[in-house]
Design a protein around this motif. Sequence first.
Motif, mmCIF file in Angstrom:
data_model
loop_
_atom_site.group_PDB
_atom_site.id
_atom_site.type_symbol
_atom_site.label_atom_id
_atom_site.label_comp_id
_atom_site.label_asym_id
_atom_site.label_seq_id
_atom_site.Cartn_x
_atom_site.Cartn_y
_atom_site.Cartn_z
ATOM 1 N N THR A 62 0.837 -1.208 0.000
ATOM 2 C CA THR A 62 0.000 0.000 0.000
ATOM 3 C C THR A 62 0.868 1.252 0.000
ATOM 4 O O THR A 62 0.523 2.231 -0.664
ATOM 5 C CB THR A 62 -1.018 0.030 1.164
ATOM 6 O OG1 THR A 62 -0.342 -0.137 2.398
ATOM 7 C CG2 THR A 62 -2.087 -1.027 0.992
ATOM 8 N N ASN A 63 1.999 1.222 0.696
ATOM 9 C CA ASN A 63 2.924 2.363 0.614
ATOM 10 C C ASN A 63 3.467 2.507 -0.802
ATOM 11 O O ASN A 63 3.611 3.617 -1.310
ATOM 12 C CB ASN A 63 4.076 2.218 1.603
ATOM 13 C CG ASN A 63 3.684 2.555 3.013
ATOM 14 O OD1 ASN A 63 2.745 3.307 3.247
ATOM 15 N ND2 ASN A 63 4.393 1.991 3.972
ATOM 16 N N PHE A 65 2.054 1.522 -3.693
ATOM 17 C CA PHE A 65 1.034 1.929 -4.653
ATOM 18 C C PHE A 65 0.356 3.260 -4.319
ATOM 19 O O PHE A 65 -0.080 3.967 -5.217
ATOM 20 C CB PHE A 65 -0.040 0.848 -4.801
ATOM 21 C CG PHE A 65 0.449 -0.381 -5.522
ATOM 22 C CD1 PHE A 65 0.968 -0.296 -6.805
ATOM 23 C CD2 PHE A 65 0.388 -1.624 -4.921
ATOM 24 C CE1 PHE A 65 1.425 -1.423 -7.482
ATOM 25 C CE2 PHE A 65 0.833 -2.766 -5.584
ATOM 26 C CZ PHE A 65 1.350 -2.657 -6.863
ATOM 27 N N TYR A 66 0.281 3.609 -3.039
ATOM 28 C CA TYR A 66 -0.482 4.798 -2.650
ATOM 29 C C TYR A 66 0.318 5.839 -1.870
ATOM 30 O O TYR A 66 -0.158 6.945 -1.665
ATOM 31 C CB TYR A 66 -1.713 4.392 -1.822
ATOM 32 C CG TYR A 66 -2.699 3.603 -2.632
ATOM 33 C CD1 TYR A 66 -3.519 4.228 -3.557
ATOM 34 C CD2 TYR A 66 -2.792 2.219 -2.503
ATOM 35 C CE1 TYR A 66 -4.415 3.510 -4.327
ATOM 36 C CE2 TYR A 66 -3.691 1.487 -3.266
ATOM 37 C CZ TYR A 66 -4.496 2.140 -4.179
ATOM 38 O OH TYR A 66 -5.386 1.427 -4.943
ATOM 39 N N ALA A 88 -0.544 8.514 -10.157
ATOM 40 C CA ALA A 88 -1.512 9.075 -9.209
ATOM 41 C C ALA A 88 -2.887 9.254 -9.851
ATOM 42 O O ALA A 88 -3.909 9.084 -9.184
ATOM 43 C CB ALA A 88 -1.004 10.390 -8.655
ATOM 44 N N ARG A 91 -4.031 5.161 -11.179
ATOM 45 C CA ARG A 91 -4.264 4.058 -10.240
ATOM 46 C C ARG A 91 -5.725 4.020 -9.786
ATOM 47 O O ARG A 91 -6.442 5.015 -9.855
ATOM 48 C CB ARG A 91 -3.346 4.177 -9.026
ATOM 49 C CG ARG A 91 -3.684 5.354 -8.133
ATOM 50 C CD ARG A 91 -2.699 5.517 -7.009
ATOM 51 N NE ARG A 91 -3.012 6.741 -6.271
ATOM 52 C CZ ARG A 91 -2.138 7.407 -5.558
ATOM 53 N NH1 ARG A 91 -0.891 6.978 -5.468
ATOM 54 N NH2 ARG A 91 -2.496 8.501 -4.921
ATOM 55 N N PRO A 93 -8.606 3.934 -6.995
ATOM 56 C CA PRO A 93 -8.683 4.574 -5.674
ATOM 57 C C PRO A 93 -8.392 3.545 -4.576
ATOM 58 O O PRO A 93 -8.735 2.365 -4.724
ATOM 59 C CB PRO A 93 -10.133 5.050 -5.572
ATOM 60 C CG PRO A 93 -10.705 4.960 -6.937
ATOM 61 C CD PRO A 93 -9.881 3.977 -7.709
ATOM 62 N N GLN A 94 -7.759 3.994 -3.524
ATOM 63 C CA GLN A 94 -7.488 3.104 -2.404
ATOM 64 C C GLN A 94 -8.814 2.793 -1.714
ATOM 65 O O GLN A 94 -9.538 3.702 -1.305
ATOM 66 C CB GLN A 94 -6.508 3.733 -1.414
ATOM 67 C CG GLN A 94 -6.091 2.785 -0.315
ATOM 68 C CD GLN A 94 -4.990 3.347 0.558
ATOM 69 O OE1 GLN A 94 -4.575 4.492 0.396
ATOM 70 N NE2 GLN A 94 -4.507 2.556 1.484
ATOM 71 N N ASN A 99 -7.197 0.780 3.139
ATOM 72 C CA ASN A 99 -6.813 1.835 4.062
ATOM 73 C C ASN A 99 -6.885 1.324 5.501
ATOM 74 O O ASN A 99 -5.969 1.540 6.300
ATOM 75 C CB ASN A 99 -7.703 3.061 3.866
ATOM 76 C CG ASN A 99 -7.232 4.234 4.680
ATOM 77 O OD1 ASN A 99 -6.082 4.654 4.580
ATOM 78 N ND2 ASN A 99 -8.124 4.772 5.494
ATOM 79 N N VAL A 139 -5.133 -3.608 -8.036
ATOM 80 C CA VAL A 139 -4.149 -2.521 -8.177
ATOM 81 C C VAL A 139 -2.899 -3.040 -8.877
ATOM 82 O O VAL A 139 -2.346 -2.367 -9.752
ATOM 83 C CB VAL A 139 -3.794 -1.907 -6.797
ATOM 84 C CG1 VAL A 139 -2.762 -0.806 -6.938
ATOM 85 C CG2 VAL A 139 -5.045 -1.382 -6.107
#
Length: 148
Positions: A62-63, A65-66, A88, A91, A93-94, A99, A139
């Motif tokens: 997650t770090n 990719f986001y 950005a 991709r 959305p998270q 999250n 993702v």
Amino acid sequence: MDNNYWNQDELIEATEGELKEHLKYEIDMFRETCRQLNLSQKTLFERNLLLESLPTHIRILTNFFYGEKKYCNDLVAQDFLPSSVDWASERLPQTELLNDAKNKADKQLAHLSRWRVKIEKDNKKGWEWAEIGDDIEKVIQKFENLRR
């Protein structure tokens, strides 16, 4: 090693192949951890090892990719894409699930904290690895399609 070793402010040299190898490892380990969690014949110790491995790879991916770079030697998805691609904006959305999983990993496993007690009391100790796996896999697929 002295503390100066860890305070590297200059870009560490690495080949594209070396960087790709480490990214592949993280994706493969996440996938295999999810796969192994779906297998039923595990001892409690083996299951706990997998459940501790899972959040580590969730945090890393997650770090990746986001997240944004905090330090020059951090790697994010944009580093692996052509400069013509804006990750950005491309991709997915998270998801709330990703999250929450990232936050839970931060609180429950990255540090020894009172959060462990709260998470257990609130009956939130379990991991929805199949759903988390699906979200991260989407993702990964988007990312892989943009790399081609």
